[in-house]
Design a protein around this motif. Structure first.
Motif, PDB file in Angstrom:
ATOM      1  N   VAL A 175       0.988  -1.120  -0.014  1.00 26.65           N
ATOM      2  CA  VAL A 175       0.131   0.168   0.141  1.00 26.65           C
ATOM      3  C   VAL A 175       0.790   1.442   0.094  1.00 26.65           C
ATOM      4  N   VAL A 176       0.781   2.227  -0.934  1.00 28.95           N
ATOM      5  CA  VAL A 176       1.539   3.272  -1.009  1.00 28.95           C
ATOM      6  C   VAL A 176       0.661   4.540  -0.956  1.00 28.95           C
ATOM      7  N   ALA A 177       0.767   5.323  -0.169  1.00 31.63           N
ATOM      8  CA  ALA A 177      -0.195   6.715   0.172  1.00 31.63           C
ATOM      9  C   ALA A 177       0.769   7.875   0.157  1.00 31.63           C
ATOM     10  N   ASP A 178       0.039   8.804  -0.628  1.00 33.27           N
ATOM     11  CA  ASP A 178       0.903  10.180  -0.623  1.00 33.27           C
ATOM     12  C   ASP A 178       0.328  10.967   0.733  1.00 33.27           C
ATOM     13  N   VAL A 179       1.209  11.368   1.530  1.00 32.42           N
ATOM     14  CA  VAL A 179       1.155  11.800   2.892  1.00 32.42           C
ATOM     15  C   VAL A 179       2.258  13.121   2.782  1.00 32.42           C
ATOM     16  N   PRO A 180       2.089  14.095   2.058  1.00 37.32           N
ATOM     17  CA  PRO A 180       3.090  15.164   1.929  1.00 37.32           C
ATOM     18  C   PRO A 180       3.089  15.921   3.506  1.00 37.32           C
ATOM     19  N   GLY A 181       4.060  16.244   3.948  1.00 36.37           N
ATOM     20  CA  GLY A 181       4.263  16.983   5.325  1.00 36.37           C
ATOM     21  C   GLY A 181       4.361  16.191   6.279  1.00 36.37           C
ATOM     22  N   SER A 213       5.436  -4.156   7.771  1.00 33.81           N
ATOM     23  CA  SER A 213       6.326  -3.072   8.117  1.00 33.81           C
ATOM     24  C   SER A 213       5.809  -1.697   7.245  1.00 33.81           C
ATOM     25  N   ALA A 214       6.322  -0.640   7.749  1.00 33.12           N
ATOM     26  CA  ALA A 214       6.226   0.820   7.050  1.00 33.12           C
ATOM     27  C   ALA A 214       7.354   1.673   7.087  1.00 33.12           C
ATOM     28  N   GLU A 215       7.315   2.354   5.870  1.00 34.97           N
ATOM     29  CA  GLU A 215       8.603   3.123   5.608  1.00 34.97           C
ATOM     30  C   GLU A 215       7.862   4.473   5.094  1.00 34.97           C
ATOM     31  N   ALA A 216       8.524   5.443   5.364  1.00 34.59           N
ATOM     32  CA  ALA A 216       7.974   6.904   4.715  1.00 34.59           C
ATOM     33  C   ALA A 216       9.187   7.441   3.992  1.00 34.59           C
ATOM     34  N   LYS A 217       9.126   8.024   3.074  1.00 29.95           N
ATOM     35  CA  LYS A 217       9.969   8.980   2.263  1.00 29.95           C
ATOM     36  C   LYS A 217       9.769   9.987   1.302  1.00 29.95           C
ATOM     37  N   ASN A 218      10.173  11.121   1.300  1.00 24.79           N
ATOM     38  CA  ASN A 218       9.684  12.159   0.410  1.00 24.79           C
ATOM     39  C   ASN A 218       8.053  12.363   0.685  1.00 24.79           C
ATOM     40  N   GLY A 219       7.378  12.502   1.938  1.00 26.01           N
ATOM     41  CA  GLY A 219       6.162  12.189   1.793  1.00 26.01           C
ATOM     42  C   GLY A 219       5.308  11.262   1.401  1.00 26.01           C
ATOM     43  N   VAL A 244       4.348  17.923  -2.977  1.00 28.44           N
ATOM     44  CA  VAL A 244       4.979  17.332  -3.979  1.00 28.44           C
ATOM     45  C   VAL A 244       5.245  15.917  -3.276  1.00 28.44           C
ATOM     46  N   PRO A 245       4.438  15.105  -2.876  1.00 29.19           N
ATOM     47  CA  PRO A 245       4.786  13.667  -2.330  1.00 29.19           C
ATOM     48  C   PRO A 245       5.406  12.870  -3.358  1.00 29.19           C
ATOM     49  N   LYS A 299      11.232  18.919   1.971  1.00 27.61           N
ATOM     50  CA  LYS A 299      11.122  18.094   3.350  1.00 27.61           C
ATOM     51  C   LYS A 299       9.974  17.436   3.053  1.00 27.61           C
ATOM     52  N   ASP A 300      10.159  16.161   3.289  1.00 27.35           N
ATOM     53  CA  ASP A 300       8.684  15.165   3.489  1.00 27.35           C
ATOM     54  C   ASP A 300       7.747  15.493   2.315  1.00 27.35           C
ATOM     55  N   GLY A 301       8.330  15.860   1.195  1.00 25.70           N
ATOM     56  CA  GLY A 301       7.379  15.807  -0.057  1.00 25.70           C
ATOM     57  C   GLY A 301       6.685  17.250  -0.139  1.00 25.70           C
TER      58      GLY A 301
END
Lengths: 127, 150
Positions: free
Chosen positions: A38-44, A99-105, B63-64, B126-128
Motif C-alpha cells: 500500500v503506497v499513500a501520498d502524505v506530504p508534510g 512494516s512501514a516506511e516513509a520517504k519524501n512524503g 509534491v509527495p 522536506k517530506d514531500g
C-alpha cells in the motif's frame, strides 16, 4: 473502503467549524505472490508522525501533520490537516510482520502473506 | 412522469452517476489502464499555498514522492515557475488493485504578489513539501524616514 472524516462544505456552513479533521490520502495498492503493498501520498509527514495499525481485519493509516509556518495567507490550495484511511485487508496476511516506511512524503506499507497462502511450486521428480 | 420523493432520489443518483462518468471521459488517463504508465498532466498539480511574512513571500507546494533533484524552480518576469515530473513508482511484477497516485508531469507558473530579490530566493524540500522563500525586494520594504528640524 475509505474513511474520510472530511470537510463537507455544503455551502451553508463554513468548513472552519469542523474541529478534528482528516483527509483520505490517495493510495496505490499492489499485490504479488508474497505481499500486498500500500503506497499513500502524505506530504508534510515524517515517519514519527505515522501510525499504522492492524486490527480485526482492517488496516488503518493515520498521519499527523504539523502546521507549516505562519504568515498572512495569500493563496490556499491545500489545507494542513491530518491524514487517515482505513482498508479491509484480506485473510492470509501475516499481521505480525507488517512494516512501514516513509520517504519524501509517501508512505509505503508492506503486508506480507502468510506462508499457507503463497503459491507453492512442487518439484516433479522423475520416478 | 410525476414522481414522489423516492424517484426524486433516483434522479439525484442518476445525476451523480452521470457526473462520475463525465469525469472519467475528461480524465486524460482514460485508456491508459493499469499497465500503461503515461504521465498525467494537470494544471493544478502541485497544490500550492502562499503566505506573506514581514520580509518574504513563502510558497509551499505538496509534491509527495519527489526528491530535491526532481523539481526545477525558476523566478522570471514576476512569476515563480515550478516544473518537474513525478515518475511512476509502480513496482514491477505486481498486480494493481488501486491506482490513485498517478504519475504526473507538471509546470506551474505562479504570479508573484510583489517585487522580490531574485538573488536571495531559496528552495528546500522536506517530506514531500517544497518550500520556496522569496525575500521581498529592498525597495518595497517599509522604510521610516527621519524628520529633521530645520
Amino acid at each position: 473502503m475509505s474513511e474520510t472524516i472530511a470537510v463537507q462544505n455544503n455551502g451553508t456552513t463554513p468548513s472552519k467549524q469542523y474541529a478534528a479533521r482528516a483527509v483520505a490520502p490517495p493510495v496505490d495498492v499492489f499485490e504479488n505472490a508474497d505481499e500486498v503493498l500500500v503506497v499513500a501520498d502524505v506530504p508534510g509527514v515524517s515517519i514519527e508522525q505515522v501510525d499504522v495499525r492492524v486490527e480485526n481485519g482492517t488496516l488503518t493509516l493515520q498521519a499527523k501533520r504539523s502546521s507549516d509556518g505562519g504568515g498572512t495567507a495569500l493563496a490556499r490550495e491545500y489545507e494542513v490537516v491530518d491524514f487517515a484511511r482505513t482498508f479491509r485487508i484480506p485473510a492470509g496476511i501475516d499481521a505480525g510482520s507488517i512494516s512501514a516506511e516513509a520517504k519524501n512524503g509517501t508512505l509505503l506499507v508492506r503486508l506480507p502473506k502468510i506462508a499457507a497462502v503463497k503459491p507453492r511450486k512442487i518439484a516433479v521428480r522423475a520416478g | 412522469m410525476l414522481t414522489g420523493w423516492r424517484d426524486f432520489d433516483e434522479a439525484l443518483r442518476s445525476i451523480d452517476w452521470l457526473h462520475r462518468h463525465i469525469d472519467v471521459v475528461f480524465d486524460d488517463r482514460i485508456g491508459s489502464g493499469p499497465g500503461r504508465e503515461r504521465p498525467w498532466r494537470r494544471a493544478t498539480w502541485p497544490a500550492v499555498n502562499v503566505v506573506e511574512t514581514k520580509d518574504a513571500f513563502v510558497y509551499r507546494a505538496e509534491v509527495p514522492g519527489l526528491g530535491e533533484g526532481d523539481v526545477v524552480v525558476q523566478v522570471e518576469d514576476e512569476s515563480l515557475l515550478l516544473r518537474g515530473e513525478r515518475k511512476s513508482d509502480a513496482p514491477k511484477g505486481y498486480e494493481v488493485h488501486l491506482r490513485e497516485r498517478a504519475p504526473v508531469a507538471f509546470a506551474r507558473k505562479l504570479p508573484l504578489p510583489g517585487r522580490v530579490d531574485a538573488e536571495g530566493v531559496t528552495a528546500t524540500m522536506k517530506d514531500g513539501v517544497l518550500t520556496v522563500t522569496l525575500p521581498k525586494s529592498k525597495d518595497t520594504l517599509p522604510r521610516q524616514i527621519a524628520v529633521k528640524a530645520l
